[in-house]
Write a protein that holds these residues in place. Sequence first.
Motif, mmCIF file in Angstrom:
data_model
loop_
_atom_site.group_PDB
_atom_site.id
_atom_site.type_symbol
_atom_site.label_atom_id
_atom_site.label_comp_id
_atom_site.label_asym_id
_atom_site.label_seq_id
_atom_site.Cartn_x
_atom_site.Cartn_y
_atom_site.Cartn_z
ATOM 1 N N VAL A 198 30.978 59.484 41.571
ATOM 2 C CA VAL A 198 29.795 58.995 42.290
ATOM 3 C C VAL A 198 29.973 57.550 42.711
ATOM 4 O O VAL A 198 30.426 56.699 42.016
ATOM 5 N N ASP A 199 29.858 57.568 44.207
ATOM 6 C CA ASP A 199 30.093 56.491 44.779
ATOM 7 C C ASP A 199 28.693 55.591 44.656
ATOM 8 O O ASP A 199 28.948 54.253 44.687
ATOM 9 N N ALA A 200 27.692 56.146 45.042
ATOM 10 C CA ALA A 200 26.381 55.325 44.843
ATOM 11 C C ALA A 200 25.291 56.346 44.527
ATOM 12 O O ALA A 200 25.017 57.770 45.193
ATOM 13 N N PHE A 201 24.072 55.961 44.013
ATOM 14 C CA PHE A 201 22.967 56.381 43.963
ATOM 15 C C PHE A 201 21.968 55.732 44.899
ATOM 16 O O PHE A 201 22.067 54.620 45.089
ATOM 17 N N VAL A 202 21.336 56.402 45.950
ATOM 18 C CA VAL A 202 20.577 55.852 47.077
ATOM 19 C C VAL A 202 19.208 56.152 46.931
ATOM 20 O O VAL A 202 18.872 57.422 46.471
ATOM 21 N N GLU A 203 18.202 55.298 46.978
ATOM 22 C CA GLU A 203 16.724 55.493 47.059
ATOM 23 C C GLU A 203 16.267 56.272 47.998
ATOM 24 O O GLU A 203 17.131 56.637 49.009
ATOM 25 N N LYS A 204 15.017 56.766 47.817
ATOM 26 C CA LYS A 204 14.541 57.990 48.886
ATOM 27 C C LYS A 204 14.597 57.307 50.443
ATOM 28 O O LYS A 204 14.107 56.279 50.374
ATOM 29 N N PRO A 205 15.125 57.781 51.057
ATOM 30 C CA PRO A 205 15.260 57.153 52.549
ATOM 31 C C PRO A 205 13.941 57.494 53.823
ATOM 32 O O PRO A 205 13.426 58.153 53.259
ATOM 33 N N ASP A 206 14.074 56.986 54.864
ATOM 34 C CA ASP A 206 12.997 57.260 55.807
ATOM 35 C C ASP A 206 13.917 58.564 56.501
ATOM 36 O O ASP A 206 14.906 59.084 56.258
ATOM 37 N N ALA A 207 13.104 59.076 57.470
ATOM 38 C CA ALA A 207 13.524 60.381 58.036
ATOM 39 C C ALA A 207 14.904 60.271 58.778
ATOM 40 O O ALA A 207 15.892 60.925 58.578
ATOM 41 N N ALA A 208 15.066 58.964 59.468
ATOM 42 C CA ALA A 208 16.377 58.717 60.437
ATOM 43 C C ALA A 208 17.502 58.618 59.067
ATOM 44 O O ALA A 208 18.570 59.469 59.270
ATOM 45 N N THR A 209 17.435 57.897 58.163
ATOM 46 C CA THR A 209 18.400 57.699 57.337
ATOM 47 C C THR A 209 18.882 59.004 56.536
ATOM 48 O O THR A 209 19.738 59.376 56.355
ATOM 49 N N ALA A 210 17.653 59.824 56.281
ATOM 50 C CA ALA A 210 17.827 61.031 55.458
ATOM 51 C C ALA A 210 18.633 61.999 56.304
ATOM 52 O O ALA A 210 19.742 62.716 55.794
ATOM 53 N N ALA A 211 18.365 61.923 57.665
ATOM 54 C CA ALA A 211 19.145 62.854 58.544
ATOM 55 C C ALA A 211 20.874 62.393 58.516
ATOM 56 O O ALA A 211 21.699 63.307 58.388
ATOM 57 N N ASP A 212 20.908 60.985 58.451
ATOM 58 C CA ASP A 212 22.314 60.639 58.454
ATOM 59 C C ASP A 212 23.055 61.245 57.003
ATOM 60 O O ASP A 212 24.107 61.396 57.075
ATOM 61 N N TYR A 213 22.254 60.899 56.064
ATOM 62 C CA TYR A 213 22.954 61.260 54.821
ATOM 63 C C TYR A 213 23.253 62.691 54.763
ATOM 64 O O TYR A 213 24.176 63.033 54.278
ATOM 65 N N VAL A 214 22.348 63.622 55.341
ATOM 66 C CA VAL A 214 22.558 64.841 55.191
ATOM 67 C C VAL A 214 24.001 65.301 56.029
ATOM 68 O O VAL A 214 24.980 65.962 55.530
ATOM 69 N N ALA A 215 24.024 64.570 57.137
ATOM 70 C CA ALA A 215 25.324 64.799 58.172
ATOM 71 C C ALA A 215 26.510 64.240 57.330
ATOM 72 O O ALA A 215 27.594 64.752 57.451
#
Lengths: 467, 467
Positions: free
Chosen positions: A170-187
Amino acid sequence: MTLTPLILAGGSGTRLWPVSRDGMPKQFLPLAGERSTYQQALARVADPALFAPPIVITNEAFRFFALQQAEALGLTPTVVLEPARRDSAAAIAAGAAVAALRAPDAIVLAMAADHVILDEALYLDAVRAAEQAAAAGRVVTFGIRPTEPKTGYGYIRRGAALPVAGVFAVDAFVEKPDAATAADYVAAGYLWNSGNFVFRADVMAAELARFQPDLAEATQAAAAGAIADGHFQRLDAEAFGRAPRISIDYALMEKTEAAAVVESAFRWSDIGSWDAVFAIADHDRLGNAATGDAAIFDSKGCLVYSDDGLTVIDRIENLVVVSTPDAVLVADRSRSEDVKTLVNRLSNRREASEHRRGVRPWGHYDSIDRGPRFQVKRIVVQPGGVLSLQRHLHRAEHWVVVRGTAEVTVGDRVELVQENQSVFIPATARHRLANPGRIPLEIIEVQTGSYLGEDDIARFDDVYRRA
Amino acid sequence: MTLTPLILAGGSGTRLWPVSRDGMPKQFLPLAGERSTYQQALARVADPALFAPPIVITNEAFRFFALQQAEALGLTPTVVLEPARRDSAAAIAAGAAVAALRAPDAIVLAMAADHVILDEALYLDAVRAAEQAAAAGRVVTFGIRPTEPKTGYGYIRRGAALPVAGVFAVDAFVEKPDAATAADYVAAGYLWNSGNFVFRADVMAAELARFQPDLAEATQAAAAGAIADGHFQRLDAEAFGRAPRISIDYALMEKTEAAAVVESAFRWSDIGSWDAVFAIADHDRLGNAATGDAAIFDSKGCLVYSDDGLTVIDRIENLVVVSTPDAVLVADRSRSEDVKTLVNRLSNRREASEHRRGVRPWGHYDSIDRGPRFQVKRIVVQPGGVLSLQRHLHRAEHWVVVRGTAEVTVGDRVELVQENQSVFIPATARHRLANPGRIPLEIIEVQTGSYLGEDDIARFDDVYRRA
């Protein structure tokens, strides 16, 4: 070597109100399919070739739900009772400690009782991979492959691949993101943090001792001091009470170098809102989902959950419509995550926390009518069920047997009462109802009197050892 | 000279389903205020200084509703029963003929039982003006001053002013317009056609004889051959059956030169849809209207009608949410005119036409629970109420008195049964329930048996002369 399932069934919640209420929370309700998600969790790990007998951890209020719903599947798990509400770290630590008393190097599969998991084969693949990594000393979390950029979940950034295929550091656990950040995370290939884990009991104990020594000590002592009470294991209250309230992510996962993640391709939902229930359900051609007796006309994207009578919707879109015997909710589906807030605003109402139906160790009842000086209940007693020997000061009761045969005690007399017979219990008389038969006993109880509260009861004897 | 009110209470309808159903239609329901619109109509014409005793015209199925709801206001109208369903022309013609038998030149005020009228003083102003014109030989219709360009109503184009202030000749009746035309009509001073009338009974008879001779003959004969039955006047069935199905507008108003219109400034609604109920209701700051136990959060323009339990809405707009004991409707408010169509599509369901609650001449009942071999009812018998002497072949009944005192007949035995006592009626026993007391009698009835249909009943004697 078999895995020991640890089913976390102590949560309560109102995010799926009015179906889920504090008195009967969502893990015990059939919100996705015929069985409750708790039963689905039990069934998922019922194969004795792969899994040891499960440990369930829950609290006092839900202990009979946990036991009865397991028994309905023919299972008799160890049901560990938390004497107080703590967060997930204490529940997992105490459950792991109970598993360790069976075998110190037991490998534990900690599963939330209120999650839906589809694709059994993919799930078992992930479990097997996680088990291998756990055997080698890792604390493995299930990272769900995202299907959309959800803002309601925490994410996991993967690190290096580990020797087991599909498992990563695990590199990092990240908190609930906003919509744009969530899209980046999925990508970027991040995974949803599901809150389900596999670990060796001794590894968990060692890691907790390092990062949360107080919590480790308290939960070890609570497990060591547990007292068997019928089907239940009561953790030591004094010790458990010392455990801090903290989630397992904050307590351990974000700190330990042992953390690993298994990429999980199965469909998964925490059914944390009506929108999540909608997402996991089957949909009609116009994207509506329905449970129960519903008629849907010219509507799109709606969830109808009809638990009482007929529910009809006409030309509405993207709503949640939930009907229960004493409360109806109609809400914007996309904003249904806030139902909890709404229920808080109803907190002075009985309907906010209690159902009209009640579940008891001997069966259940439904309060079907009430007036100023009377109340009518339908009472169902399972075969072998025995109500407590009790007395009411302010109410008399008329019982009419409509199915099965009752054993009725009034004062010193015990008699069998058959279908279509009735019996009268005067106020102040000691009495007891039991079902000695082979089929469920159903009675209609008419209570009359000047005070009809549930607290007008003196219990003299109770086979379920309730207070 | 006093006006004779003729209250048209025979309509049935499902446009306000699930509250209004064929078994209990909207005119007998408290849809706008504490009283039903039928009761509001009766109360509106109850002043004996201004109005003669009213004539109510309705049909067989609703006769006890019409009588009981009048008696609840201390009124005993003549209740005329139509032996078959015809349209408004036959109802008005027969009612006028009954009035003519009292006094040939009686001036009749024909009022729909399912309309809401606010502004009593303005209403009486219009009635007085209409009365003057009617005395002079006019058939006067109430033309409502429009508040908006509604497309759901017919319009009236005024002609020349008549000698009575506010009364005009009718230039034309015009059909329901489209939106643009409706706006033109409102700008041009057209009035809504309300379907309420004032006329001299002999003028109505003469005009009908001229334009609808068959209908005039049939309804005159039906009234002349009417038979008194307790509180009811039964029109002659053979004669009434000959009357054609036609509305009073088509039959007469569009043809007669006697037609006049009184401009009516009172607020009026035919509550012909949930949207119309919404429009006439009181609204909160965000434009929501609520009846019953409702909690409204962050919503706009919604109507909540909660007749069973708690109804909660959250962040929804412009919807109708209706909750009843056995059915819930959620629909787009602006398109609620089509609820009738929707109910037709549910026609195979009991809920489409019948309520869980039933009204009877002796009181009412509510079916509160049922299972495969039992049913539970709460039965309320009004003081003096007497159920028929009856027998069931397939079910036994347990009665528990929860309020008041019952007189119970079983076989040859008659006994008084008090609150908190019970009695058993075996299958096949002749039995009867009555309330000889001064307060309502409430009992819980538990039926058990292999067949529980309402048609398992043989009646031997009935004080209400039901078949």
